[in-house]
Design an enzyme around this catalytic site. Structure first.
Site, PDB file in Angstrom:
ATOM      1  N   GLY A   1      -0.109  -0.233   8.465  1.00 52.49           N
ATOM      2  CA  GLY A   1       1.222   0.329   8.226  1.00 52.49           C
ATOM      3  C   GLY A   1       2.108   0.148   9.431  1.00 52.49           C
ATOM      4  CB  SER A   2       2.631   2.263  12.438  1.00 55.25           C
ATOM      5  OG  SER A   2       1.258   2.346  12.704  1.00 55.25           O
TER       6      SER A   2
ATOM      7  N   GLY B   1      -3.645  11.434   6.962  1.00 54.87           N
ATOM      8  CA  GLY B   1      -2.573  12.376   7.293  1.00 54.87           C
ATOM      9  C   GLY B   1      -1.333  11.693   7.834  1.00 54.87           C
TER      10      GLY B   1
ATOM     11  CG  ASP C   1      -0.962   5.544   2.936  1.00 58.13           C
ATOM     12  OD1 ASP C   1      -2.106   5.425   2.463  1.00 58.13           O
ATOM     13  OD2 ASP C   1      -0.560   4.866   3.902  1.00 58.13           O
TER      14      ASP C   1
ATOM     15  CG  HIS D   1      -1.917   0.982   1.357  1.00 58.00           C
ATOM     16  ND1 HIS D   1      -3.175   0.840   0.819  1.00 58.00           N
ATOM     17  CD2 HIS D   1      -1.910   2.194   1.961  1.00 58.00           C
ATOM     18  CE1 HIS D   1      -3.904   1.900   1.097  1.00 58.00           C
ATOM     19  NE2 HIS D   1      -3.155   2.746   1.787  1.00 58.00           N
TER      20      HIS D   1
ATOM     21  CG  HIS E   1      -5.004   5.605  -0.012  1.00 59.17           C
ATOM     22  ND1 HIS E   1      -5.033   5.524   1.364  1.00 59.17           N
ATOM     23  CD2 HIS E   1      -6.038   6.422  -0.347  1.00 59.17           C
ATOM     24  CE1 HIS E   1      -6.028   6.253   1.827  1.00 59.17           C
ATOM     25  NE2 HIS E   1      -6.641   6.821   0.813  1.00 59.17           N
TER      26      HIS E   1
ATOM     27  CG  ASP F   1      -5.899   2.950   4.738  1.00 63.02           C
ATOM     28  OD1 ASP F   1      -5.088   2.774   5.663  1.00 63.02           O
ATOM     29  OD2 ASP F   1      -5.622   3.565   3.686  1.00 63.02           O
ATOM     30  N   GLY F   2      -6.348   2.346   8.215  1.00 58.01           N
ATOM     31  CA  GLY F   2      -5.975   3.276   9.283  1.00 58.01           C
ATOM     32  C   GLY F   2      -6.232   2.722  10.673  1.00 58.01           C
ATOM     33  N   GLY F   3      -5.200   2.769  11.501  1.00 55.95           N
ATOM     34  CA  GLY F   3      -5.366   2.399  12.915  1.00 55.95           C
ATOM     35  C   GLY F   3      -5.512   0.908  13.162  1.00 55.95           C
TER      36      GLY F   3
ATOM     37  N   GLY G   1      -0.089   5.466  12.295  1.00 60.12           N
ATOM     38  CA  GLY G   1      -0.006   5.348  13.751  1.00 60.12           C
ATOM     39  C   GLY G   1      -1.138   6.023  14.517  1.00 60.12           C
TER      40      GLY G   1
HETATM   41  C1  DX5 Z   1      -4.011   7.249   6.531  1.00 63.85           C
HETATM   42  C2  DX5 Z   1      -3.363   6.306   5.548  1.00 63.85           C
HETATM   43  C3  DX5 Z   1      -3.171   4.932   6.085  1.00 63.85           C
HETATM   44  C4  DX5 Z   1      -2.229   4.861   7.225  1.00 63.85           C
HETATM   45  C5  DX5 Z   1      -1.983   3.427   7.659  1.00 63.85           C
HETATM   46  O1  DX5 Z   1      -3.559   8.513   6.423  1.00 63.85           O
HETATM   47  O2  DX5 Z   1      -4.169   6.186   4.422  1.00 63.85           O
HETATM   48  O3  DX5 Z   1      -2.847   4.012   5.044  1.00 63.85           O
HETATM   49  O4  DX5 Z   1      -1.017   5.503   6.943  1.00 63.85           O
HETATM   50  O5  DX5 Z   1      -1.090   3.455   8.682  1.00 63.85           O
HETATM   51  P1  DX5 Z   1      -1.424   2.898  10.128  1.00 63.85           P
HETATM   52  O6  DX5 Z   1      -1.724   1.438   9.964  1.00 63.85           O
HETATM   53  O7  DX5 Z   1      -0.194   3.186  10.881  1.00 63.85           O
HETATM   54  O8  DX5 Z   1      -2.644   3.646  10.639  1.00 63.85           O
HETATM   55 ZN    ZN Z   2      -3.843   4.415   2.875  1.00 66.58          ZN
END
Ligand code: DX5
Ligand code: ZN
Length: 247
Positions: free
Chosen positions: A215-216, A160, A47, A45, A76, A193-195, A163
């Site tokens: 991601g993180s 944005g 970003d 993915h 994305h 997507d996210g968190g 994490g």
């Molecule tokens: C949100 C992004 C996500 C995010 C994922 O701004 O679209 O893809 O970076 O990262 P984690 O899993 O760390 O929330």
């Molecule tokens: Zn994303």
């Protein structure tokens, strides 16, 4: 131009984990990518943030192209008015491109235009088209676009940064989205997507998400290999448990 084969491949393997490459330590990106490949991850993915649509600036098509990998490139786009930029991401090797409904004045045209493009990795593979919604955007907004997408992503954070904390409303929103897709009679992949972390990935898989972006959580603590494997296994088991209960 024919994205059915790619769609079918993902549908069959869902839930899939798509790993956010920008959370990796760029100094060890090559070895981390090898670990993800060994773990069996299939989607990478990217970003893309422009500092306008969302606060951060990240990378552009040059980076997407420079990353040499066997993983499918899941791009994305969190950028204002992406229409004129689509070709550069396609040329960079994107297999899946998602735009934000909030970022386009003519979202339908953007998706139509993407539908006419050819995958540069493999012309038979096609490009999967996705639409993403921020946490504050009504789910109904995507209804008129369902003919033009193969994936709908719900952000569980405001775009944005990596994490951030998962926003719980994503669960209710995903249910609403799945009902809308079912009522439309179409087969469309859903993504969150996210968190998403080791602690909540099972819940997200049980919610029915086909693509889970993380991601993180993959790049912290253990190695990316161990984290990715364990998150994929947890997601698969959780999805199996709902399928078993449903039969
Ligand atoms: C949100 C992004 C996500 C995010 C994922 O701004 O679209 O893809 O970076 O990262 P984690 O899993 O760390 O929330
Ligand atoms: Zn994303």
């Amino acid at each position: 131009m024919q994205s059915k084969a790619l769609f079918d491949q993902l549908r069959q393997k869902a839930p899939l984990v798509s790993v956010g490459v920008l959370s990796a330590d760029l100094m060890s990106l090559g070895s981390d990518l090898e670990l993800l490949e060994r773990a069996g991850v299939e989607l990478l993915h990217f970003d893309i943030m422009d500092g306008c649509f969302c606060p951060m600036m990240t990378v552009g098509p040059g980076f997407v192209k420079a990353v040499k990998t066997t993983l499918l490139k899941d791009v994305h786009l969190m950028i204002d008015e992406p229409l004129d930029k689509l070709e550069s991401y396609v040329a960079a090797g994107a297999d899946m491109i998602t735009v934000h409904v909030e970022s386009c004045r003519h979202t339908h045209r953007v998706l139509q235009s993407l539908g006419e493009m050819t995958n540069t990795n493999d012309s038979a593979r096609g490009i999967l088209r996705g639409i993403a919604l921020n946490p504050g955007t009504p789910i109904e907004t995507v209804m008129p676009l369902l003919d033009e997408v193969q994936m709908v992503f719900l952000l569980a954070v405001n775009p944005g940064w990596g994490g951030q904390k998962f926003i719980a409303s994503a669960q209710r929103r995903l249910k609403q989205l799945e009902e809308m897709i079912a009522a439309s009679g179409r087969d469309i992949l859903t993504g969150v997507d996210g968190g998403i972390t080791q602690d909540n990935i099972a819940d997200v898989a049980r919610m029915g998400a086909d693509i889970i972006v993380t991601g993180s959580a993959v790049f912290r603590g253990n190695t990316a290999l161990e984290n990715a494997k364990s998150m994929m296994r947890t997601a698969e088991n959780a999805a199996k448990s709902i399928n078993t209960n449903a039969t």
